[in-house]
Write a protein that holds these residues in place. Structure first.
Motif, PDB file in Angstrom:
ATOM      1  N   TYR A  40       0.855  -1.190   0.000  1.00 29.54           N
ATOM      2  CA  TYR A  40       0.000   0.000   0.000  1.00 29.54           C
ATOM      3  C   TYR A  40       0.890   1.238   0.000  1.00 29.54           C
ATOM      4  CZ  TYR A  40      -3.047   3.604   2.090  1.00 29.54           C
ATOM      5  OH  TYR A  40      -3.734   4.761   2.370  1.00 29.54           O
ATOM      6  N   LYS A  41       0.751   2.039  -1.033  1.00 25.46           N
ATOM      7  CA  LYS A  41       1.512   3.283  -1.139  1.00 25.46           C
ATOM      8  C   LYS A  41       0.555   4.443  -0.894  1.00 25.46           C
ATOM      9  CE  LYS A  41       4.755   5.803  -4.085  1.00 25.46           C
ATOM     10  NZ  LYS A  41       5.440   5.842  -5.414  1.00 25.46           N
ATOM     11  N   ALA A 101      10.098 -10.100  -2.014  1.00 24.73           N
ATOM     12  CA  ALA A 101       9.731  -9.494  -3.295  1.00 24.73           C
ATOM     13  C   ALA A 101       8.954 -10.434  -4.218  1.00 24.73           C
ATOM     14  CB  ALA A 101      10.971  -8.952  -3.995  1.00 24.73           C
ATOM     15  N   PRO A 102       9.298 -11.746  -4.270  1.00 15.68           N
ATOM     16  CA  PRO A 102       8.516 -12.648  -5.140  1.00 15.68           C
ATOM     17  C   PRO A 102       7.041 -12.761  -4.737  1.00 15.68           C
ATOM     18  CG  PRO A 102      10.624 -13.642  -4.564  1.00 15.68           C
ATOM     19  CD  PRO A 102      10.466 -12.431  -3.689  1.00 15.68           C
ATOM     20  N   LEU A 103       6.714 -12.330  -3.518  1.00 15.42           N
ATOM     21  CA  LEU A 103       5.334 -12.419  -3.040  1.00 15.42           C
ATOM     22  C   LEU A 103       4.609 -11.082  -3.068  1.00 15.42           C
ATOM     23  CD1 LEU A 103       5.917 -14.700   0.080  1.00 15.42           C
ATOM     24  CD2 LEU A 103       4.958 -15.395  -2.109  1.00 15.42           C
ATOM     25  N   PHE A 104       5.254 -10.045  -3.593  1.00 19.56           N
ATOM     26  CA  PHE A 104       4.667  -8.711  -3.568  1.00 19.56           C
ATOM     27  C   PHE A 104       3.467  -8.595  -4.509  1.00 19.56           C
ATOM     28  CE2 PHE A 104       8.699  -6.160  -2.286  1.00 19.56           C
ATOM     29  CZ  PHE A 104       8.479  -6.499  -0.967  1.00 19.56           C
ATOM     30  N   SER A 105       2.456  -7.862  -4.052  1.00 22.76           N
ATOM     31  CA  SER A 105       1.379  -7.444  -4.938  1.00 22.76           C
ATOM     32  C   SER A 105       1.885  -6.281  -5.780  1.00 22.76           C
ATOM     33  CB  SER A 105       0.175  -6.980  -4.114  1.00 22.76           C
ATOM     34  OG  SER A 105       0.455  -5.725  -3.491  1.00 22.76           O
ATOM     35  N   GLU A 106       1.092  -5.873  -6.733  1.00 24.92           N
ATOM     36  CA  GLU A 106       1.393  -4.601  -7.383  1.00 24.92           C
ATOM     37  C   GLU A 106       1.262  -3.515  -6.323  1.00 24.92           C
ATOM     38  OE1 GLU A 106      -2.075  -2.912  -9.733  1.00 24.92           O
ATOM     39  OE2 GLU A 106      -2.693  -5.019  -9.583  1.00 24.92           O
ATOM     40  N   SER A 107       1.824  -2.362  -6.597  1.00 27.91           N
ATOM     41  CA  SER A 107       1.737  -1.268  -5.640  1.00 27.91           C
ATOM     42  C   SER A 107       0.361  -0.614  -5.743  1.00 27.91           C
ATOM     43  CB  SER A 107       2.831  -0.238  -5.919  1.00 27.91           C
ATOM     44  OG  SER A 107       2.766   0.819  -4.985  1.00 27.91           O
ATOM     45  N   TYR A 108      -0.396  -0.648  -4.640  1.00 21.10           N
ATOM     46  CA  TYR A 108      -1.723  -0.051  -4.618  1.00 21.10           C
ATOM     47  C   TYR A 108      -1.598   1.388  -4.137  1.00 21.10           C
ATOM     48  CZ  TYR A 108      -3.159  -4.982  -4.783  1.00 21.10           C
ATOM     49  OH  TYR A 108      -3.327  -6.297  -5.136  1.00 21.10           O
ATOM     50  N   GLY A 109      -1.694   2.330  -5.059  1.00 24.71           N
ATOM     51  CA  GLY A 109      -1.483   3.735  -4.733  1.00 24.71           C
ATOM     52  C   GLY A 109      -2.758   4.427  -4.290  1.00 24.71           C
TER      53      GLY A 109
END
Length: 385
Positions: A40-41, A101-109
């Protein structure tokens, strides 16, 4: 396969935080689920401003920000140590890149995007562990899973309030987010009491994720290696109490063992400039675990310093990092020692007590029971969704 959205604190520059995230993702994977770490950004929007304003009146939140600024300012005047801390921060980042990092979602801005994407992308949500429910964090609304849809399961695993009492002004908001969870567990006895008082629900006390695996399990995740060749005492102090450093030096003078330290992790402590025979900066969470594995003794004020000492059957002594009181954050160590019958490992005036033997057979019996009950809670919570 069901997809679990994880709200976990993976990017904090803290060994224990990163290790509990690693344990959480490994256990969820072991139970047969696909997981994704939600990124979450925050964006400066009217919604964000409205959510943030209350935090500006939270004394603990303001103090934590001032402490961080004080550390940065102090290190600027010590270029050598500033460079060393930056190097350690790079190791923290490298650990994230390797394991998370391999488990990261896209960045939700932004909040609206977070809400919309999570509604679409996940079957259930899990937050935990660490002190994600500290009163300081209430204003973020993230680790409380307030972004998750009402109709999708929300699970708390070993999530900690960090304190034994919620401030009166936050009790209503705390009860509101707790009541949205279908499955509640906490890491401390004090947390169980808070949840009962605010919601009427009996939350299960479960072990920290790092305790879901035994020493051999951790060796599978983080291979064993020696960081320091000679015999040593690992002094892992995150707090600012200078008396603890004096006590460690007293132990050194009586044993002749060298002190290994990791200065300036959470705070800048002036006396740490000259504390420790071997000061380590170029290290990551795996090195932290290995320093405990091979130490003769561990002196610490850290919860996870205590946890990995226990897992590796070490002789250790735990100091209180915080002053006693309702807002003290010692409760997680209180619970750990109470549940495992290790209250005598709390410092009570004689540092030489660290040399006393520990009946780890008895500790393991308690730990195995707690580990099994905790794993069952998580398995059942995920299965029901």
């Amino acid at each position: 396969m069901k997809k679990i959205g994880l709200a976990v604190c993976y990017d904090t520059k803290n060994f224990g935080s990163q290790l509990q995230v690693l344990a959480t993702v490994k256990k969820v994977e072991e139970l047969g689920y696909k997981s994704e770490i939600i990124r979450y950004k925050k964006k400066i929007t009217p919604t964000f401003i409205v959510q943030t304003i209350p935090r500006l009146f939270n004394i603990s939140f303001v103090k934590s920000k001032l402490s961080g600024n004080q550390k940065d300012k102090a290190l600027k005047s010590k270029p050598f140590y500033q460079k060393q801390v930056q190097q350690r921060n790079q190791r923290f980042n490298a650990f994230v890149d390797k394991y998370f990092a391999p488990l990261f979602s896209e960045s939700y801005g932004g909040w609206e995007t977070l809400v919309a994407k999570c509604k679409k992308n996940y079957d259930a949500f899990l937050c935990g562990s660490d002190q994600l429910w500290l009163p300081n964090n209430l204003g973020s609304h993230f680790y409380t899973l307030e972004f998750a849809p009402d109709n999708k399961p929300k699970i708390a695993y070993a999530t900690s309030f960090g304190v034994s009492q919620i401030p009166d002004g936050q009790k209503k908001a705390t009860a509101k987010y707790l009541n949205r969870f279908q499955h509640l567990s906490t890491r401390e006895l004090a947390g169980q009491k808070i949840i009962k008082e605010l919601t009427g629900k009996m939350a299960q006390v479960v072990c920290d994720p790092t305790l879901l695996f035994d020493a051999e399990g951790w060796k599978q995740m983080l291979p064993e290696k020696k960081i320091v060749e000679e015999p040593y005492v690992f002094c892992y102090f995150l707090g600012t109490n200078e008396e603890h450093r004096k006590i460690a030096n007293e132990f050194k003078s009586k044993t002749g063992l060298k002190l290994v330290t990791c200065p300036f992790l959470d705070n800048y402590v002036e006396c740490d400039l000259n504390f420790g025979d071997i000061q380590l900066f170029d290290m990551d969470a795996a090195d932290f675990v290995n320093l405990i594995r091979h130490a003769e003794y561990i002196l610490t004020d850290s919860f996870h310093g205590s946890v990995f000492s226990i897992l590796n059957h070490k002789k250790f002594m735990t100091f209180n990092r915080f002053n006693a009181g309702a807002n003290s954050r010692n409760s997680r160590i209180d619970s750990l020692c109470t549940l495992l019958g290790l209250s005598e490992r709390r410092y009570s005036g004689n540092v030489m007590d660290v040399k006393n033997g520990i009946d780890y057979n008895a500790v393991e019996e308690k730990l195995k029971k707690l580990r099994a009950e905790s794993a069952k809670y998580l398995k059942d919570a995920l299965k029901e969704n």
